[in-house]
Every structure is written in structure tokens, then in C-alpha cells.
Design a protein around this motif. Sequence first.
Motif, PDB file in Angstrom:
ATOM      1  N   ILE A 157      -1.782 -40.570 121.329  1.00 16.25           N
ATOM      2  CA  ILE A 157      -2.807 -40.945 122.307  1.00 16.25           C
ATOM      3  C   ILE A 157      -4.167 -40.399 121.876  1.00 16.25           C
ATOM      4  CG2 ILE A 157      -3.507 -40.750 124.731  1.00 16.25           C
ATOM      5  CD1 ILE A 157      -0.470 -40.597 125.379  1.00 16.25           C
ATOM      6  N   LYS A 158      -4.190 -39.192 121.313  1.00 16.22           N
ATOM      7  CA  LYS A 158      -5.451 -38.676 120.791  1.00 16.22           C
ATOM      8  C   LYS A 158      -5.920 -39.490 119.587  1.00 16.22           C
ATOM      9  CE  LYS A 158      -6.024 -34.412 118.986  1.00 16.22           C
ATOM     10  NZ  LYS A 158      -6.180 -32.938 118.965  1.00 16.22           N
ATOM     11  N   ALA A 159      -4.976 -40.033 118.822  1.00 19.17           N
ATOM     12  CA  ALA A 159      -5.354 -40.892 117.707  1.00 19.17           C
ATOM     13  C   ALA A 159      -6.058 -42.149 118.223  1.00 19.17           C
ATOM     14  CB  ALA A 159      -4.127 -41.264 116.883  1.00 19.17           C
ATOM     15  N   VAL A 160      -5.576 -42.699 119.340  1.00 21.61           N
ATOM     16  CA  VAL A 160      -6.238 -43.856 119.950  1.00 21.61           C
ATOM     17  C   VAL A 160      -7.638 -43.469 120.425  1.00 21.61           C
ATOM     18  CG1 VAL A 160      -6.180 -45.450 121.914  1.00 21.61           C
ATOM     19  CG2 VAL A 160      -4.092 -45.012 120.602  1.00 21.61           C
ATOM     20  N   LEU A 161      -7.745 -42.315 121.081  1.00 21.42           N
ATOM     21  CA  LEU A 161      -9.053 -41.822 121.527  1.00 21.42           C
ATOM     22  C   LEU A 161     -10.008 -41.708 120.351  1.00 21.42           C
ATOM     23  CD1 LEU A 161     -10.914 -40.350 123.686  1.00 21.42           C
ATOM     24  CD2 LEU A 161      -9.911 -38.229 122.809  1.00 21.42           C
ATOM     25  N   ARG A 162      -9.562 -41.114 119.255  1.00 26.32           N
ATOM     26  CA  ARG A 162     -10.425 -40.941 118.100  1.00 26.32           C
ATOM     27  C   ARG A 162     -10.824 -42.287 117.502  1.00 26.32           C
ATOM     28  NH1 ARG A 162      -7.518 -35.638 115.200  1.00 26.32           N
ATOM     29  NH2 ARG A 162      -8.800 -34.091 116.288  1.00 26.32           N
ATOM     30  N   THR A 220      -1.958 -32.504 121.478  1.00 26.58           N
ATOM     31  CA  THR A 220      -2.742 -31.280 121.577  1.00 26.58           C
ATOM     32  C   THR A 220      -4.180 -31.620 121.924  1.00 26.58           C
ATOM     33  OG1 THR A 220      -3.132 -31.291 119.179  1.00 26.58           O
ATOM     34  CG2 THR A 220      -1.297 -29.966 120.004  1.00 26.58           C
ATOM     35  N   LEU A 221      -4.788 -30.787 122.742  1.00 27.14           N
ATOM     36  CA  LEU A 221      -6.152 -31.019 123.209  1.00 27.14           C
ATOM     37  C   LEU A 221      -7.133 -30.200 122.383  1.00 27.14           C
ATOM     38  CD1 LEU A 221      -4.340 -32.083 125.512  1.00 27.14           C
ATOM     39  CD2 LEU A 221      -6.119 -31.362 127.096  1.00 27.14           C
ATOM     40  N   GLY A 222      -8.274 -30.815 122.041  1.00 25.92           N
ATOM     41  CA  GLY A 222      -9.284 -30.194 121.208  1.00 25.92           C
ATOM     42  C   GLY A 222      -9.245 -30.824 119.828  1.00 25.92           C
ATOM     43  N   GLU A 265     -11.897 -35.004 123.241  1.00 23.29           N
ATOM     44  CA  GLU A 265     -10.613 -34.567 122.701  1.00 23.29           C
ATOM     45  C   GLU A 265     -10.036 -33.400 123.484  1.00 23.29           C
ATOM     46  OE1 GLU A 265     -10.975 -35.122 117.927  1.00 23.29           O
ATOM     47  OE2 GLU A 265     -12.396 -33.771 118.868  1.00 23.29           O
ATOM     48  N   SER A 266     -10.901 -32.622 124.117  1.00 26.69           N
ATOM     49  CA  SER A 266     -10.477 -31.403 124.806  1.00 26.69           C
ATOM     50  C   SER A 266     -10.168 -31.626 126.278  1.00 26.69           C
ATOM     51  CB  SER A 266     -11.565 -30.330 124.672  1.00 26.69           C
ATOM     52  OG  SER A 266     -11.909 -30.132 123.308  1.00 26.69           O
ATOM     53  N   THR A 267     -10.491 -32.811 126.779  1.00 30.45           N
ATOM     54  CA  THR A 267     -10.255 -33.110 128.193  1.00 30.45           C
ATOM     55  C   THR A 267      -9.406 -34.361 128.392  1.00 30.45           C
ATOM     56  OG1 THR A 267     -12.359 -34.322 128.311  1.00 30.45           O
ATOM     57  CG2 THR A 267     -12.401 -31.994 128.941  1.00 30.45           C
ATOM     58  N   ILE A 268      -8.881 -34.925 127.325  1.00 31.90           N
ATOM     59  CA  ILE A 268      -8.026 -36.105 127.435  1.00 31.90           C
ATOM     60  C   ILE A 268      -6.784 -35.762 128.258  1.00 31.90           C
ATOM     61  CG2 ILE A 268      -6.853 -35.609 125.239  1.00 31.90           C
ATOM     62  CD1 ILE A 268      -6.569 -38.621 124.832  1.00 31.90           C
ATOM     63  N   ALA A 300      -9.825 -27.204 127.062  1.00 35.18           N
ATOM     64  CA  ALA A 300      -8.450 -27.587 126.741  1.00 35.18           C
ATOM     65  C   ALA A 300      -7.454 -26.830 127.610  1.00 35.18           C
ATOM     66  CB  ALA A 300      -8.173 -27.332 125.255  1.00 35.18           C
ATOM     67  N   TYR A 301      -7.638 -25.507 127.745  1.00 35.45           N
ATOM     68  CA  TYR A 301      -6.726 -24.736 128.598  1.00 35.45           C
ATOM     69  C   TYR A 301      -6.798 -25.225 130.040  1.00 35.45           C
ATOM     70  CZ  TYR A 301      -5.111 -21.177 125.295  1.00 35.45           C
ATOM     71  OH  TYR A 301      -4.484 -20.541 124.253  1.00 35.45           O
ATOM     72  N   GLN A 302      -7.990 -25.457 130.528  1.00 34.71           N
ATOM     73  CA  GLN A 302      -8.151 -25.917 131.909  1.00 34.71           C
ATOM     74  C   GLN A 302      -7.505 -27.289 132.106  1.00 34.71           C
ATOM     75  OE1 GLN A 302     -12.416 -25.766 132.338  1.00 34.71           O
ATOM     76  NE2 GLN A 302     -12.445 -23.601 132.933  1.00 34.71           N
ATOM     77  N   THR A 303      -7.651 -28.168 131.123  1.00 28.28           N
ATOM     78  CA  THR A 303      -7.100 -29.511 131.249  1.00 28.28           C
ATOM     79  C   THR A 303      -5.580 -29.495 131.193  1.00 28.28           C
ATOM     80  OG1 THR A 303      -9.095 -30.461 130.248  1.00 28.28           O
ATOM     81  CG2 THR A 303      -7.139 -31.848 130.309  1.00 28.28           C
ATOM     82  N   VAL A 304      -5.009 -28.737 130.271  1.00 30.48           N
ATOM     83  CA  VAL A 304      -3.549 -28.642 130.193  1.00 30.48           C
ATOM     84  C   VAL A 304      -2.985 -28.093 131.501  1.00 30.48           C
ATOM     85  CG1 VAL A 304      -1.620 -27.469 129.056  1.00 30.48           C
ATOM     86  CG2 VAL A 304      -3.468 -28.462 127.684  1.00 30.48           C
ATOM     87  N   ASP A 305      -3.641 -27.081 132.037  1.00 27.38           N
ATOM     88  CA  ASP A 305      -3.214 -26.531 133.325  1.00 27.38           C
ATOM     89  C   ASP A 305      -3.266 -27.604 134.410  1.00 27.38           C
ATOM     90  OD1 ASP A 305      -2.562 -24.318 135.157  1.00 27.38           O
ATOM     91  OD2 ASP A 305      -4.620 -24.568 135.881  1.00 27.38           O
ATOM     92  N   GLY A 306      -4.333 -28.385 134.427  1.00 31.34           N
ATOM     93  CA  GLY A 306      -4.462 -29.448 135.409  1.00 31.34           C
ATOM     94  C   GLY A 306      -3.414 -30.533 135.248  1.00 31.34           C
TER      95      GLY A 306
END
Length: 327
Positions: A55-60, A85-87, A93-96, A148-154
Motif C-alpha cells: 500500500i505504501k508502494a501505491v502511495l509512493r 511500515t510508516l515513514g 508516508e508517515s501518516t498513511i 508514525a508512532y501516533q498513526t500506528v497507535d491510532g
Amino acid sequence: MAQQPDLSSRSLARRITVPQDCPDIVLAVAPCRSGTTAQLRVFAENGIPAIYQPIKAVLRGEMAGEEGSRFVIPTDSDKLFIKETLGPYTEPESTINPLEVLLEAGVPSEKITTVTMMREPLGDVSSWVEQFAFGADKDALVDNAVRAYQTVDGIGRDAKERGIKTHAFVYESLRDNDAENVASRMFRDLGLPFSPDSLRDWTTLPPMGTPESHITFPPEPEKYNSVRGHLFHETVENSTGLQYYPKDKGKIDAALTPRDVAKLEAGGVFGIYDNTRRDCAREFGLPVAESGALSEFKLRHGMEERRGLPKVGGQGDGSGGFRGKER
């Protein structure tokens, strides 16, 4: 002025093809450098195809303006492991939110199990600085780590609110326990078969990304194919099996300043990690000791308990100043 791409979950979901007979998906989400790449090996060696951040590959691809960027969920197995992984380089990339993207794409919620994975933050973020400073300045990396930490937690909290099966894993569980004990309990909780042989003799296995490895690396825009890219997974490629690698305090001190660490603390990163650590210990029924890394860093650097800092996560295009290298 060039039009900015639509990077919303709904837009990214249009690039995902969900088959009618969608497999059950174990979705692992984590900040970069959290020890997740090793899990690709563990799942693949237990007969579950594993995919590296599709999914991050699609974002990029969207960020780079590549029209053909897609992810087709495979159907050659009734189970699938996806590591996201986020970031690290940019705010998008860090909030996906990979969970939201899959749901928007039409994956039934009952087909998804999420695993939030984390690593002790000083070891983790110092590794961001070591590995990714060629692609973004350090301030951007530290800010994106907080995001990234905040997003993973969310994502974990959102999954629970939706009634999606959710589990927690911290890398330090491998520090405090036998790897076979940790992995077997994780697979037990996921309802998946587990073989202890999956944790051993990795140096004899086919390279990750080859068809024989049952690990897929989706294509990404050329600028992400850094000349240093091979170093990102070198530890796993050369490892004899699943194990814990401690982070040297000298390397942490060389990578992070007191101001960097105060930013992480102000962003709630250490509390987020500690909550995940407690959840992991409770679910596995195994001890995972509370980290003393932050207190030790403060003692080494004579840090005050509080210091004023600018807020992370302001307005902007989220580009983060990526400076990718070509091969």
C-alpha cells in the motif's frame, strides 16, 4: 503550478484490486525499523505468502505521478501477510492508514487481523537517522517518526473500535524471551499453524523477493531504489534466524540529540510504545520489561524533564524534503 496528487485513503483504495474470494489478511503496521522485515521470513516459512508494504508502494507511485501503480491482492493462498511500515521521508508516508485503505477498497473487515508492531523508540528512531538521512534531513525524520508512532497507535485503536481483531507485538519481546516461545504464541493468538523450523537456518533460504522465498517486493518509483537500499534488510538476509539485536548506546547518542529526544517525548512516543509493550506482554503471557532507555539517555545528557518545543504535524504539503538517489 502542478496539481497535487490525491493521497486520501479513498483515492489510494481505487488502486487496490480486491478479489471476490479475498484471503484472510494479517496486516502488520509499524514505524519503520521496528523489526518487521524479519516477520516476512517467519510468515513465509510457515506457508503464508508475505508482501512488503504494497500500500505504501501505491502511495509512493501516486506521489511520483506514476499512473500504473496498483496492488492486486493475490488469491493463490487463503491467507496473506502484509507488512506496512510508516515513514520515513515524508509526511504522507508517515501518516498513511493501510487499514483504512483496505477497507475503502472493499476488503471485508472480518477478513482482516491487525498487528501493531513497535520497537523501543530510541533504538528505532536512531536507526531512522542512520539509515535514511541520505533521503531527508534529520529534523524531518524525527518529526515523521513522531507522526508514525501516533498513526500506528491510532490505527490500532480504530481497529478495536471497528471490532477488527487486533494484536500487539514489540521487538523487545525477543530480548526477554526465547524466540520460539514468542513466535508460537503470536501464531496461536492469530489462529495460524506454526513450525519452530521457520525460525532457523535462514542463511540457507532463497533471497527475499524471489519467487522461491514466497516474499513479494512490489515495484516502487526509481528514486526509492537507493544505492543503499540493500543495507536496509542486510541484517535479516544475513541472520541465522529470528532474534533480537540490541542497539548500542553510543550509536543512539551519535544519532540523536537531547532536543530530538525531547521532541519524541513531547509527541507521546514513549507512552505509545509502553502501552503497546504492556498489551504485548498481556496477550502473549510473557514478560517484556519496561524500558529504561529514556531515563538512561537523560542521565547521560543531563536533560531537564521538560523543555519547550514546536508542535509536530503542522500544515504543508508533507513532502518532507525527500532527496532520493538514483542507482
